[in-house]
Scaffold this motif. Structure first.
Motif, PDB file in Angstrom:
ATOM      1  N   LEU A  99       3.989 -15.537 -32.209  1.00  0.00           N
ATOM      2  CA  LEU A  99       3.732 -16.298 -33.351  1.00  0.00           C
ATOM      3  C   LEU A  99       4.123 -15.490 -34.645  1.00  0.00           C
ATOM      4  CD1 LEU A  99       0.679 -18.393 -32.392  1.00  0.00           C
ATOM      5  CD2 LEU A  99       3.022 -19.163 -32.752  1.00  0.00           C
ATOM      6  N   VAL A 100       3.695 -14.033 -34.547  1.00  0.00           N
ATOM      7  CA  VAL A 100       3.972 -13.121 -35.854  1.00  0.00           C
ATOM      8  C   VAL A 100       5.552 -12.884 -35.778  1.00  0.00           C
ATOM      9  CG1 VAL A 100       3.543 -10.948 -36.759  1.00  0.00           C
ATOM     10  CG2 VAL A 100       1.645 -12.362 -35.805  1.00  0.00           C
ATOM     11  N   ALA A 101       6.154 -12.732 -34.738  1.00  0.00           N
ATOM     12  CA  ALA A 101       7.645 -12.545 -34.698  1.00  0.00           C
ATOM     13  C   ALA A 101       8.338 -13.626 -35.256  1.00  0.00           C
ATOM     14  CB  ALA A 101       8.010 -11.914 -33.279  1.00  0.00           C
ATOM     15  N   GLY A 102       7.897 -14.718 -35.064  1.00  0.00           N
ATOM     16  CA  GLY A 102       8.413 -15.971 -35.526  1.00  0.00           C
ATOM     17  C   GLY A 102       8.097 -16.333 -36.753  1.00  0.00           C
ATOM     18  N   GLU A 103       7.260 -15.596 -37.328  1.00  0.00           N
ATOM     19  CA  GLU A 103       6.829 -15.874 -38.627  1.00  0.00           C
ATOM     20  C   GLU A 103       5.917 -17.331 -38.830  1.00  0.00           C
ATOM     21  OE1 GLU A 103      10.096 -15.679 -41.264  1.00  0.00           O
ATOM     22  OE2 GLU A 103      10.330 -13.235 -40.911  1.00  0.00           O
ATOM     23  N   LEU A 104       5.260 -17.581 -37.647  1.00  0.00           N
ATOM     24  CA  LEU A 104       4.466 -18.698 -37.602  1.00  0.00           C
ATOM     25  C   LEU A 104       2.920 -18.351 -38.032  1.00  0.00           C
ATOM     26  CD1 LEU A 104       6.048 -20.707 -34.658  1.00  0.00           C
ATOM     27  CD2 LEU A 104       6.161 -20.983 -37.076  1.00  0.00           C
ATOM     28  N   ALA A 105       2.769 -16.927 -37.647  1.00  0.00           N
ATOM     29  CA  ALA A 105       1.245 -16.466 -37.854  1.00  0.00           C
ATOM     30  C   ALA A 105       1.733 -15.155 -38.533  1.00  0.00           C
ATOM     31  CB  ALA A 105       0.628 -16.443 -36.643  1.00  0.00           C
ATOM     32  N   ALA A 106       0.594 -14.668 -39.245  1.00  0.00           N
ATOM     33  CA  ALA A 106       0.422 -13.323 -39.644  1.00  0.00           C
ATOM     34  C   ALA A 106      -1.009 -12.652 -39.395  1.00  0.00           C
ATOM     35  CB  ALA A 106       0.619 -13.265 -41.208  1.00  0.00           C
ATOM     36  N   LEU A 107      -0.957 -11.317 -39.196  1.00  0.00           N
ATOM     37  CA  LEU A 107      -2.195 -10.476 -39.125  1.00  0.00           C
ATOM     38  C   LEU A 107      -2.824 -10.215 -40.286  1.00  0.00           C
ATOM     39  CD1 LEU A 107      -1.098  -8.550 -35.870  1.00  0.00           C
ATOM     40  CD2 LEU A 107      -2.519 -10.451 -35.916  1.00  0.00           C
ATOM     41  N   ALA A 108      -4.011 -10.222 -40.716  1.00  0.00           N
ATOM     42  CA  ALA A 108      -4.517  -9.976 -41.765  1.00  0.00           C
ATOM     43  C   ALA A 108      -5.747  -9.100 -41.784  1.00  0.00           C
ATOM     44  CB  ALA A 108      -5.086 -11.283 -42.739  1.00  0.00           C
ATOM     45  N   PRO A 109      -6.086  -8.167 -42.640  1.00  0.00           N
ATOM     46  CA  PRO A 109      -7.054  -7.373 -42.436  1.00  0.00           C
ATOM     47  C   PRO A 109      -8.397  -8.084 -42.116  1.00  0.00           C
ATOM     48  CG  PRO A 109      -5.775  -6.557 -44.554  1.00  0.00           C
ATOM     49  CD  PRO A 109      -5.336  -7.996 -43.873  1.00  0.00           C
ATOM     50  N   ASN A 110      -9.216  -7.503 -41.396  1.00  0.00           N
ATOM     51  CA  ASN A 110     -10.671  -8.060 -41.044  1.00  0.00           C
ATOM     52  C   ASN A 110     -11.582  -7.223 -41.821  1.00  0.00           C
ATOM     53  OD1 ASN A 110     -12.954  -8.775 -39.706  1.00  0.00           O
ATOM     54  ND2 ASN A 110     -12.233  -8.806 -37.536  1.00  0.00           N
ATOM     55  N   PRO A 111     -12.499  -7.564 -42.494  1.00  0.00           N
ATOM     56  CA  PRO A 111     -13.379  -6.772 -43.339  1.00  0.00           C
ATOM     57  C   PRO A 111     -14.423  -6.294 -42.254  1.00  0.00           C
ATOM     58  CG  PRO A 111     -13.693  -9.169 -43.782  1.00  0.00           C
ATOM     59  CD  PRO A 111     -12.249  -9.056 -43.058  1.00  0.00           C
ATOM     60  N   ASP A 112     -14.647  -7.171 -41.176  1.00  0.00           N
ATOM     61  CA  ASP A 112     -15.744  -6.829 -40.088  1.00  0.00           C
ATOM     62  C   ASP A 112     -15.457  -5.723 -38.940  1.00  0.00           C
ATOM     63  OD1 ASP A 112     -17.583  -8.346 -41.486  1.00  0.00           O
ATOM     64  OD2 ASP A 112     -16.856 -10.198 -40.213  1.00  0.00           O
ATOM     65  N   HIS A 113     -13.793  -5.569 -38.977  1.00  0.00           N
ATOM     66  CA  HIS A 113     -13.554  -4.503 -38.024  1.00  0.00           C
ATOM     67  C   HIS A 113     -11.957  -3.988 -38.184  1.00  0.00           C
ATOM     68  CE1 HIS A 113     -12.265  -3.264 -33.808  1.00  0.00           C
ATOM     69  NE2 HIS A 113     -13.690  -3.451 -33.516  1.00  0.00           N
ATOM     70  N   ARG A 114     -11.966  -2.777 -38.591  1.00  0.00           N
ATOM     71  CA  ARG A 114     -10.505  -2.606 -38.981  1.00  0.00           C
ATOM     72  C   ARG A 114      -9.561  -2.515 -38.029  1.00  0.00           C
ATOM     73  NH1 ARG A 114     -10.892   2.987 -41.945  1.00  0.00           N
ATOM     74  NH2 ARG A 114     -12.058   3.174 -40.221  1.00  0.00           N
ATOM     75  N   GLY A 115     -10.007  -2.375 -36.363  1.00  0.00           N
ATOM     76  CA  GLY A 115      -9.274  -2.354 -35.497  1.00  0.00           C
ATOM     77  C   GLY A 115      -8.880  -3.602 -34.945  1.00  0.00           C
ATOM     78  N   SER A 116      -9.422  -4.832 -35.232  1.00  0.00           N
ATOM     79  CA  SER A 116      -9.225  -5.998 -34.761  1.00  0.00           C
ATOM     80  C   SER A 116      -8.989  -7.062 -35.840  1.00  0.00           C
ATOM     81  CB  SER A 116     -10.330  -6.484 -34.018  1.00  0.00           C
ATOM     82  OG  SER A 116     -10.162  -7.661 -33.101  1.00  0.00           O
ATOM     83  N   PRO A 117      -7.380  -7.286 -36.331  1.00  0.00           N
ATOM     84  CA  PRO A 117      -7.054  -7.984 -37.566  1.00  0.00           C
ATOM     85  C   PRO A 117      -7.243  -9.377 -36.940  1.00  0.00           C
ATOM     86  CG  PRO A 117      -5.193  -7.208 -36.446  1.00  0.00           C
ATOM     87  CD  PRO A 117      -6.398  -6.362 -35.753  1.00  0.00           C
ATOM     88  N   LEU A 118      -7.316 -10.503 -38.312  1.00  0.00           N
ATOM     89  CA  LEU A 118      -7.399 -11.619 -37.998  1.00  0.00           C
ATOM     90  C   LEU A 118      -6.102 -12.329 -37.968  1.00  0.00           C
ATOM     91  CD1 LEU A 118     -10.206 -12.098 -40.789  1.00  0.00           C
ATOM     92  CD2 LEU A 118     -10.478 -12.271 -38.316  1.00  0.00           C
ATOM     93  N   LEU A 119      -5.964 -13.298 -37.101  1.00  0.00           N
ATOM     94  CA  LEU A 119      -4.539 -13.776 -36.919  1.00  0.00           C
ATOM     95  C   LEU A 119      -4.712 -15.156 -37.764  1.00  0.00           C
ATOM     96  CD1 LEU A 119      -2.002 -14.228 -35.484  1.00  0.00           C
ATOM     97  CD2 LEU A 119      -3.172 -15.592 -33.657  1.00  0.00           C
TER      98      LEU A 119
END
Length: 148
Positions: free
Chosen positions: A71-91
Protein backbone atom coordinates in the motif's frame (compact mmCIF):
# COMPACT_ATOMS: atom_id res chain seq x y z
CA UNK A 1 -29.27 -31.26 16.53
CA UNK A 2 -25.65 -32.29 16.00
CA UNK A 3 -26.28 -33.00 12.29
CA UNK A 4 -27.91 -29.57 11.87
CA UNK A 5 -24.95 -27.91 13.60
CA UNK A 6 -22.50 -29.70 11.30
CA UNK A 7 -24.53 -28.62 8.28
CA UNK A 8 -24.58 -25.04 9.56
CA UNK A 9 -20.80 -25.05 9.92
CA UNK A 10 -20.47 -26.39 6.37
CA UNK A 11 -22.85 -23.69 5.10
CA UNK A 12 -20.91 -20.95 6.92
CA UNK A 13 -17.65 -22.16 5.36
CA UNK A 14 -19.27 -22.30 1.93
CA UNK A 15 -20.71 -18.79 2.34
CA UNK A 16 -17.37 -17.46 3.62
CA UNK A 17 -15.59 -18.87 0.58
CA UNK A 18 -18.15 -17.43 -1.81
CA UNK A 19 -17.99 -14.03 -0.09
CA UNK A 20 -14.17 -14.07 -0.23
CA UNK A 21 -14.29 -14.76 -3.98
CA UNK A 22 -16.86 -12.01 -4.44
CA UNK A 23 -14.71 -9.67 -2.33
CA UNK A 24 -11.68 -10.39 -4.49
CA UNK A 25 -13.64 -9.60 -7.65
CA UNK A 26 -15.09 -6.43 -6.09
CA UNK A 27 -11.68 -5.23 -4.93
CA UNK A 28 -10.08 -6.24 -8.24
CA UNK A 29 -12.53 -4.07 -10.16
CA UNK A 30 -10.97 -1.11 -8.33
CA UNK A 31 -7.38 -2.27 -8.75
CA UNK A 32 -7.09 -3.68 -5.22
CA UNK A 33 -6.90 -7.08 -3.60
CA UNK A 34 -9.27 -8.00 -0.82
CA UNK A 35 -6.34 -7.96 1.62
CA UNK A 36 -5.43 -4.40 0.59
CA UNK A 37 -9.09 -3.38 0.88
CA UNK A 38 -9.28 -4.83 4.40
CA UNK A 39 -6.11 -3.08 5.56
CA UNK A 40 -7.21 0.24 4.03
CA UNK A 41 -10.55 -0.15 5.78
CA UNK A 42 -9.14 -1.03 9.19
CA UNK A 43 -6.88 2.06 9.26
CA UNK A 44 -9.43 4.39 7.65
CA UNK A 45 -10.80 5.90 10.86
CA UNK A 46 -7.70 5.90 13.04
CA UNK A 47 -4.09 5.25 12.04
CA UNK A 48 -2.86 1.97 13.53
CA UNK A 49 0.43 0.19 13.83
CA UNK A 50 0.82 -2.96 11.77
CA UNK A 51 0.45 -5.19 14.87
CA UNK A 52 -2.72 -3.31 15.89
CA UNK A 53 -4.20 -3.70 12.40
CA UNK A 54 -3.30 -7.40 12.38
CA UNK A 55 -5.05 -7.97 15.73
CA UNK A 56 -8.19 -6.18 14.50
CA UNK A 57 -8.23 -8.26 11.31
CA UNK A 58 -7.37 -11.52 13.08
CA UNK A 59 -4.40 -12.23 10.83
CA UNK A 60 -0.64 -12.39 11.28
CA UNK A 61 1.48 -9.29 11.68
CA UNK A 62 3.69 -10.51 8.83
CA UNK A 63 0.73 -10.69 6.47
CA UNK A 64 -0.38 -7.15 7.31
CA UNK A 65 3.22 -5.90 7.04
CA UNK A 66 3.49 -7.26 3.50
CA UNK A 67 0.18 -5.66 2.52
CA UNK A 68 1.12 -2.38 4.24
CA UNK A 69 4.39 -2.30 2.30
CA UNK A 70 2.43 -2.78 -0.94
CA UNK A 71 0.00 0.00 0.00
CA UNK A 72 2.84 2.38 0.82
CA UNK A 73 4.65 1.50 -2.43
CA UNK A 74 1.41 2.18 -4.33
CA UNK A 75 0.96 5.50 -2.51
CA UNK A 76 -2.36 4.38 -1.05
CA UNK A 77 -1.02 4.52 2.51
CA UNK A 78 1.83 6.17 4.35
CA UNK A 79 3.77 5.50 7.52
CA UNK A 80 3.56 8.26 10.10
CA UNK A 81 5.60 8.69 13.28
CA UNK A 82 4.05 7.03 16.31
CA UNK A 83 4.39 9.21 19.42
CA UNK A 84 3.90 6.15 21.62
CA UNK A 85 6.49 3.90 19.97
CA UNK A 86 9.28 5.14 17.70
CA UNK A 87 9.94 1.70 16.24
CA UNK A 88 6.34 1.01 15.25
CA UNK A 89 5.01 3.69 12.88
CA UNK A 90 1.34 4.31 12.26
CA UNK A 91 -0.21 3.25 8.99
CA UNK A 92 -2.45 5.98 7.60
CA UNK A 93 -4.33 6.52 4.37
CA UNK A 94 -3.18 8.95 1.72
CA UNK A 95 -5.78 10.95 -0.23
CA UNK A 96 -5.36 8.42 -3.05
CA UNK A 97 -5.96 5.58 -0.58
CA UNK A 98 -9.10 7.27 0.77
CA UNK A 99 -10.39 7.64 -2.79
CA UNK A 100 -9.67 3.97 -3.60
CA UNK A 101 -11.36 2.85 -0.38
CA UNK A 102 -14.41 5.01 -1.10
CA UNK A 103 -14.76 3.59 -4.62
CA UNK A 104 -14.49 -0.06 -3.55
CA UNK A 105 -16.79 0.50 -0.56
CA UNK A 106 -19.39 2.12 -2.83
CA UNK A 107 -19.09 -0.76 -5.31
CA UNK A 108 -19.55 -3.28 -2.48
CA UNK A 109 -22.58 -1.42 -1.09
CA UNK A 110 -24.28 -1.54 -4.49
CA UNK A 111 -23.46 -5.23 -4.80
CA UNK A 112 -24.82 -5.94 -1.31
CA UNK A 113 -28.10 -4.19 -2.15
CA UNK A 114 -28.43 -6.46 -5.17
CA UNK A 115 -27.26 -9.60 -3.37
CA UNK A 116 -29.56 -9.14 -0.37
CA UNK A 117 -32.40 -7.40 -2.23
CA UNK A 118 -34.77 -10.38 -2.09
CA UNK A 119 -34.08 -11.21 1.56
CA UNK A 120 -36.28 -9.35 4.08
CA UNK A 121 -34.43 -7.09 6.53
CA UNK A 122 -35.91 -9.05 9.46
CA UNK A 123 -34.38 -12.26 8.12
CA UNK A 124 -30.99 -10.61 7.66
CA UNK A 125 -31.18 -9.24 11.22
CA UNK A 126 -32.14 -12.64 12.64
CA UNK A 127 -29.31 -14.34 10.76
CA UNK A 128 -26.84 -11.74 12.01
CA UNK A 129 -28.05 -12.23 15.58
CA UNK A 130 -27.56 -15.99 15.30
CA UNK A 131 -24.08 -15.57 13.86
CA UNK A 132 -23.15 -13.08 16.60
CA UNK A 133 -24.28 -15.61 19.24
CA UNK A 134 -22.20 -18.29 17.53
CA UNK A 135 -19.19 -15.96 17.44
CA UNK A 136 -19.64 -15.18 21.14
CA UNK A 137 -19.67 -18.91 21.89
CA UNK A 138 -16.56 -19.41 19.76
CA UNK A 139 -14.79 -16.59 21.62
CA UNK A 140 -15.64 -18.19 24.98
CA UNK A 141 -14.56 -21.66 23.91
CA UNK A 142 -11.62 -20.74 21.67
CA UNK A 143 -9.02 -22.59 23.72
CA UNK A 144 -11.26 -25.45 24.85
CA UNK A 145 -10.38 -27.79 21.97
CA UNK A 146 -6.66 -27.69 22.79
CA UNK A 147 -7.34 -28.27 26.48
CA UNK A 148 -9.26 -31.53 26.02
Amino acid sequence: MRDEAALLVADVFEAAGALRRLGERTAGAEGLTQARWQVLSVVSEDPLTVPQAARRLGVSRQNVQRVANDLVAGELAALAPNPDHRGSPLLTLTPRGRDSLARVTDRAAKLHRTLFGDIPDEEISATRASLRRLLDQLDRHEGAVGEQ
